[in-house]
Design a protein around this motif. Structure first.
Motif, PDB file in Angstrom:
ATOM      1  N   LEU A   8       0.835  -1.201   0.000  1.00 39.22           N
ATOM      2  CA  LEU A   8       0.000   0.000   0.000  1.00 39.22           C
ATOM      3  C   LEU A   8       0.872   1.254   0.000  1.00 39.22           C
ATOM      4  N   ILE A   9       2.067   1.116   0.581  1.00 43.26           N
ATOM      5  CA  ILE A   9       2.980   2.261   0.586  1.00 43.26           C
ATOM      6  C   ILE A   9       4.338   1.785   0.077  1.00 43.26           C
ATOM      7  N   LYS A  10       5.136   2.731  -0.340  1.00 42.41           N
ATOM      8  CA  LYS A  10       6.511   2.330  -0.646  1.00 42.41           C
ATOM      9  C   LYS A  10       7.490   3.229   0.097  1.00 42.41           C
ATOM     10  N   LEU A  11       8.657   2.660   0.376  1.00 41.56           N
ATOM     11  CA  LEU A  11       9.652   3.397   1.146  1.00 41.56           C
ATOM     12  C   LEU A  11      10.744   3.875   0.207  1.00 41.56           C
ATOM     13  N   GLU A  12      11.228   5.064   0.439  1.00 40.03           N
ATOM     14  CA  GLU A  12      12.378   5.476  -0.366  1.00 40.03           C
ATOM     15  C   GLU A  12      13.295   6.386   0.427  1.00 40.03           C
ATOM     16  N   VAL A  13      14.572   6.308   0.076  1.00 41.39           N
ATOM     17  CA  VAL A  13      15.545   7.165   0.747  1.00 41.39           C
ATOM     18  C   VAL A  13      15.674   8.422  -0.078  1.00 41.39           C
ATOM     19  N   GLU A  14      15.574   9.525   0.581  1.00 41.26           N
ATOM     20  CA  GLU A  14      15.511  10.789  -0.135  1.00 41.26           C
ATOM     21  C   GLU A  14      16.849  11.497  -0.125  1.00 41.26           C
ATOM     22  N   LYS A  15      17.202  12.046  -1.236  1.00 41.58           N
ATOM     23  CA  LYS A  15      18.374  12.896  -1.322  1.00 41.58           C
ATOM     24  C   LYS A  15      18.222  13.676  -2.604  1.00 41.58           C
ATOM     25  N   GLU A  16      18.862  14.801  -2.620  1.00 42.56           N
ATOM     26  CA  GLU A  16      18.882  15.622  -3.825  1.00 42.56           C
ATOM     27  C   GLU A  16      19.149  14.777  -5.074  1.00 42.56           C
ATOM     28  N   LYS A  17      18.490  15.070  -6.139  1.00 41.90           N
ATOM     29  CA  LYS A  17      18.744  14.317  -7.378  1.00 41.90           C
ATOM     30  C   LYS A  17      20.154  14.613  -7.880  1.00 41.90           C
ATOM     31  N   THR A  18      20.793  13.588  -8.390  1.00 37.41           N
ATOM     32  CA  THR A  18      22.168  13.789  -8.820  1.00 37.41           C
ATOM     33  C   THR A  18      22.233  13.818 -10.338  1.00 37.41           C
ATOM     34  N   HIS A  19      23.224  14.517 -10.820  1.00 36.82           N
ATOM     35  CA  HIS A  19      23.363  14.478 -12.277  1.00 36.82           C
ATOM     36  C   HIS A  19      24.520  13.556 -12.610  1.00 36.82           C
ATOM     37  N   ILE A  20      24.340  12.765 -13.613  1.00 32.96           N
ATOM     38  CA  ILE A  20      25.340  11.774 -13.961  1.00 32.96           C
ATOM     39  C   ILE A  20      26.084  12.223 -15.194  1.00 32.96           C
ATOM     40  N   LYS A  21      27.394  12.147 -15.095  1.00 31.71           N
ATOM     41  CA  LYS A  21      28.228  12.613 -16.190  1.00 31.71           C
ATOM     42  C   LYS A  21      27.984  11.789 -17.451  1.00 31.71           C
ATOM     43  N   ASP A  22      27.934  12.471 -18.565  1.00 32.73           N
ATOM     44  CA  ASP A  22      27.712  11.785 -19.826  1.00 32.73           C
ATOM     45  C   ASP A  22      29.048  11.392 -20.435  1.00 32.73           C
ATOM     46  N   TYR A  23      29.246  10.108 -20.599  1.00 33.40           N
ATOM     47  CA  TYR A  23      30.515   9.655 -21.165  1.00 33.40           C
ATOM     48  C   TYR A  23      30.404   9.408 -22.669  1.00 33.40           C
ATOM     49  N   GLY A  24      29.213   9.691 -23.237  1.00 36.54           N
ATOM     50  CA  GLY A  24      29.007   9.337 -24.630  1.00 36.54           C
ATOM     51  C   GLY A  24      28.767   7.842 -24.722  1.00 36.54           C
ATOM     52  N   VAL A  25      28.463   7.393 -25.901  1.00 32.16           N
ATOM     53  CA  VAL A  25      28.068   6.005 -26.031  1.00 32.16           C
ATOM     54  C   VAL A  25      28.806   5.335 -27.182  1.00 32.16           C
ATOM     55  N   ILE A  26      29.313   4.155 -26.929  1.00 26.32           N
ATOM     56  CA  ILE A  26      29.831   3.355 -28.023  1.00 26.32           C
ATOM     57  C   ILE A  26      28.840   2.224 -28.213  1.00 26.32           C
ATOM     58  N   ASN A  27      28.409   2.009 -29.421  1.00 22.92           N
ATOM     59  CA  ASN A  27      27.537   0.862 -29.614  1.00 22.92           C
ATOM     60  C   ASN A  27      28.203  -0.177 -30.472  1.00 22.92           C
ATOM     61  N   LYS A  28      28.427  -1.302 -29.877  1.00 21.65           N
ATOM     62  CA  LYS A  28      29.159  -2.354 -30.546  1.00 21.65           C
ATOM     63  C   LYS A  28      28.325  -3.592 -30.365  1.00 21.65           C
ATOM     64  N   ASN A  29      27.897  -4.173 -31.471  1.00 18.87           N
ATOM     65  CA  ASN A  29      27.137  -5.403 -31.300  1.00 18.87           C
ATOM     66  C   ASN A  29      28.038  -6.597 -31.491  1.00 18.87           C
ATOM     67  N   VAL A  30      28.267  -7.274 -30.403  1.00 23.44           N
ATOM     68  CA  VAL A  30      29.236  -8.359 -30.426  1.00 23.44           C
ATOM     69  C   VAL A  30      28.512  -9.688 -30.252  1.00 23.44           C
ATOM     70  N   VAL A  31      28.825 -10.631 -31.092  1.00 21.72           N
ATOM     71  CA  VAL A  31      28.332 -11.993 -30.891  1.00 21.72           C
ATOM     72  C   VAL A  31      29.462 -12.774 -30.235  1.00 21.72           C
ATOM     73  N   LEU A  32      29.176 -13.329 -29.072  1.00 13.07           N
ATOM     74  CA  LEU A  32      30.234 -14.025 -28.342  1.00 13.07           C
ATOM     75  C   LEU A  32      30.747 -15.226 -29.126  1.00 13.07           C
ATOM     76  N   THR A  33      32.052 -15.475 -29.011  1.00 17.87           N
ATOM     77  CA  THR A  33      32.611 -16.699 -29.583  1.00 17.87           C
ATOM     78  C   THR A  33      32.161 -17.869 -28.720  1.00 17.87           C
ATOM     79  N   GLN A  34      32.357 -19.069 -29.226  1.00 18.38           N
ATOM     80  CA  GLN A  34      31.944 -20.256 -28.463  1.00 18.38           C
ATOM     81  C   GLN A  34      32.632 -20.309 -27.102  1.00 18.38           C
ATOM     82  N   THR A  35      33.943 -20.021 -27.140  1.00 16.22           N
ATOM     83  CA  THR A  35      34.700 -20.050 -25.884  1.00 16.22           C
ATOM     84  C   THR A  35      34.134 -19.040 -24.901  1.00 16.22           C
TER      85      THR A  35
END
Ligand code: ADP
Ligand code: ZN
Ligand code: ZN
Length: 726
Positions: free
Chosen positions: A169-196
């Motif tokens: 009926l209720i939920k609990l949360e810990v409150e603190k100022e919202k933080t901003h997360i540094k943007d590192y940019g994104v690399i998108n690499k689609n890798v299919v794992l080898t068998q090993t």
């Protein structure tokens, strides 16, 4: 009611637990503010009890209490483990678990928990008639929508709060100022794992155990780690992944960010106190489920661990060598056991002691003997520098290396040149009288830095004017010794005037982003060269690098340390592993005065197994780890006389222990440290080698001696399995 509190006093020998009066009970691990003398200090509650052995009237009352404990139950156990095994004071251990931004409220935040209404449409008539508190609490929250839990506990009891939470009926949360997360940019690499890779991911995901992942450089270990972590997330488990600080490059951060988005918390030295605290907090409140960071990230307050990964497990930085001293891998083993989760130690050059454990079955060995897509390992050329000299080449580069560099640059590829000394040239010595110019505060030779036109001490960073005469005899015939990065860059600029040469060492990477900026400039300059110390050996993945030059590998082997050959082997393998990672084949030119040396022969053939056998055999015959344990008592102080006196006191007592346990000791001696003085402190040591089975017993006896013996004006530390014996 009384709380046993350990008080956070900086730089104090006090490690006592004090009793304080407390009016409302709190969880163990909660931070409190207490009166201490005439100060107010922070402390942590380690126990709650009904009576005190102290005089009741003398017991003071706590000033304030956090709503929520900072230190989790697991961490309280881990603190006990660490104080026992590393002879730490409780507070020194606790500090590892509390971000510095939270201590002394440097970052102003209090951890406050709130309850929020979750289900507004619940029929209040369905509350049992006896559940008056629950009903009133629900009505209260319907009206206020959110309120501090400490308030609600007082008004409606804590059992009512937890009941409503269970009913959803209720939920609990810990409150603190919202933080901003540094943007590192994104690399998108689609890798299919080898068998090993896939097989290894499955094994580790399915069966929590201690694993040693032995995979050559470029075998795709990082991809394995990321997939295990992904699998853990899918079953709601969290992960910690440790890498050496130096490998926390933007490239690595981007990769992880791309894969895990906001599930990830990054802990590295580039963060401000505030940013570090914010990341810590996202872990603490369950928002971040994957922690990536250097050594200290092992203390992250993360619950429900599925896996701990330690990449480059052989790296010396996993040992903390100043107070508080600890082994990150042992701490990780503790957490893995507590959480019944997997521990993965990965390396292309496992520590000899780790590989020995894998042989004994203490770790499960997993192997990746080939590079991804079967790309060949770079080919080595060993160049005999004595031969070069005989044939009239006295330059720091062999003809082979120069030819390869030409070829590399001409084809718009890139080269890395490794030299393990920063500065221009070291060891200024007088040819007439043999005087060697040393630091006034440390017992080490100074290094000439042409860039600043200064002599510098690499231990304490003191700077001195350059000399034109010998301070001892006045002669002007001064000789400069072994070369460093600056001189290598200068020579390269002379040989290849149109080529861009970058340098990366401890001198030009002290500012926050310097390291990244050098690496990204290098990455975007085809046909360039990067010169650097061991900083360039780890983790980097530059597809255009086809050539690695190792200027002076002998230096590493000649160090007076039983791990010298092991370290040299690791370094050569790691740095050569930077070549040929993309689609182009790699080459390595290794310059040496001892081309037949066994370590080199193994390294150039990528023959870890034989190196290991050979090295293990030497350790067995000479009785070094892993066949014994090393203990070192390090004594330092302002005057040599006092240090010697203390050393004698300890030595006599340890001699007693040896007399009573003679079969436990393989070796015991007291002496000056190899570096006798650092930053004006004289340093002496008592070195011991102890047979494995008696190790814990002897160690505890030594700890007791150190605790009980008070010596004037000296600092004393016991180091177990020290990685650096300087
Ligand atoms: P290691 O950590 O073992 O030195 P990395 O994990 O850095 O190796 O992998 C080396 C390179 O191979 C990286 O560029 C990585 O993205 C790539 N790679 C890894 N696994 C695969 C795969 N299954 N298919 C294609 N590329 C891969
Ligand atoms: Zn110095
Ligand atoms: Zn002289």
């Amino acid at each position: 009611m009384y709380a046993e509190v350990v008080v956070d006093i900086l730089n104090s020998e006090v490690d006592k637990i004090f009793d304080y009066k407390i009016s409302t009970p709190c969880k163990i691990g909660t931070r409190v503010l207490v009166p201490f003398g005439n100060r107010k200090l922070e402390g942590y509650v380690l126990n709650i009890k009904d009576t005190t052995a102290m005089n009741e009237d003398k017991v003071k009352e706590v000033i304030s209490i956090d709503d929520e404990p900072i230190i989790l139950p697991e961490m309280l156990k881990l603190i006990d483990f660490m104080t026992e095994n590393y002879n730490l004071r409780k507070m020194d251990a606790i500090r590892l678990f509390v971000p510095s931004g939270l201590r002394q409220n440097k970052v102003k935040t209090k951890l406050t928990r709130y309850a929020l209404i979750k289900d507004k449409n619940f029929d209040i008539n369905s509350f049992k008639s006896t559940a008056k508190n629950q009903k009133e609490l629900y009505l209260y929250l319907l009206e206020h929508s959110r309120e501090k839990i400490s308030e609600l506990n007082k008004k409606f009891t804590s059992s009512a709060v937890s009941k409503l939470e269970k009913l959803n009926l209720i939920k609990l949360e810990v409150e603190k100022e919202k933080t901003h997360i540094k943007d590192y940019g994104v690399i998108n690499k689609n890798v299919v794992l080898t068998q090993t890779q896939q097989r290894i991911v499955n094994t580790i995901t399915q069966k929590p155990d201690n694993y040693l992942l032995f995979g050559v450089t470029g075998s795709g270990k990082t991809e394995v780690y990321m997939n295990i972590i992904k699998n853990m997330l899918s079953i709601n488990k969290t992960s910690i992944m440790l890498v050496p600080e130096i490998s926390l490059t933007p490239q690595v951060l981007k990769n992880f960010k791309a894969k895990f988005g906001n599930d990830i918390a990054l802990l590295h030295s580039g963060l401000s106190v505030r940013e570090r605290f914010d990341e810590w907090f996202r872990i603490y409140n369950g928002e971040a489920k994957v922690v990536v960071g250097a050594r200290s990230a092992i203390f992250a307050p993360i619950k429900n661990l599925g896996v701990i990964v330690i990449d480059e497990e052989h790296d010396g930085s996993y040992y903390s060598e100043s107070n508080p001293r600890y082994s990150t891998i042992e701490v990780a083993q503790f957490r893995a056991k507590y959480n019944k989760c997997a521990l993965v130690l990965g390396s292309a050059t496992p520590d000899v002691e780790s590989f020995y454990k894998a042989q004994n079955g203490e770790y499960k060995l997993l192997e990746m003997p080939e590079r991804v897509n079967k790309a060949p390992m770079p080919k080595f050329d060993i160049v005999d520098m004595l031969g070069e000299l005989k044939e009239g080449n006295n330059s720091i580069f062999s003809r082979k290396l120069v030819a390869e560099l030409c070829d590399c640059i001409k084809n718009d590829k890139q080269a890395m040149i490794y030299i393990n000394r920063r500065g221009y040239q070291s060891n200024v010595m007088c040819r007439s009288c043999g005087y060697s110019v040393k630091c006034e505060h440390c017992d080490v030779p100074l290094v000439y830095h042409k860039e600043d036109n200064m002599l510098k001490c690499h231990y304490c960073d003191s700077r001195y004017h350059i000399l034109s005469n010998c301070p001892n005899c006045g002669s002007t015939d001064l000789r400069y010794g072994a070369i460093g990065t600056q001189k290598v860059v200068e020579e390269l600029n002379r040989l290849f005037p149109r080529t861009k040469v970058f340098r990366m060492d401890n001198d030009n990477t002290r500012t926050k982003d310097a390291h990244n900026s050098i690496l990204s400039q290098f990455a975007s300059t085809p046909g360039s060269i990067l010169v650097g110390t061991q900083m360039i050996a780890k983790g980097h993945d530059f597809p255009l690098v086809t050539l690695v030059g190792i200027i002076d590998a002998d230096m590493a082997i000649h160090r007076a340390d039983f791990r010298a050959t092991e370290r040299a082997f690791q370094l050569i393998t790691q740095v050569s592993g930077r070549a040929g990672r993309g689609e182009f084949e790699g080459k390595v030119v290794l310059q040496t005065y001892m081309p037949k040396n066994y370590t080199y022969r193994c390294a150039v053939n990528y023959d870890y197994q034989n190196f290991f056998k050979h090295e293990l055999n030497i350790r067995k015959v000479t009785k070094f780890p892993p066949f014994v344990k090393i203990l070192r008592v390090l004594i330092s102080g302002d005057t040599e006389e006092e240090v010697i006196k203390s050393t004698k006191t300890y030595f006599e007592k340890i001699k007693q222990i040896q007399n009573n346990n003679s079969s436990s000791f393989v070796y015991l001696n007291a002496m000056k440290c190899p570096v006798k003085r650092i930053q004006n402190k004289f340093r002496y040591e008592i070195l011991m080698r102890i047979v494995q089975k008696d190790y814990t017993k002897v160690r505890n006896l030594i700890y007791n001696i150190v605790k009980q013996t008070k010596t004037k004006n000296c600092l004393v530390f016991v180091e177990v399995n020290p990685q650096n014996l300087s």
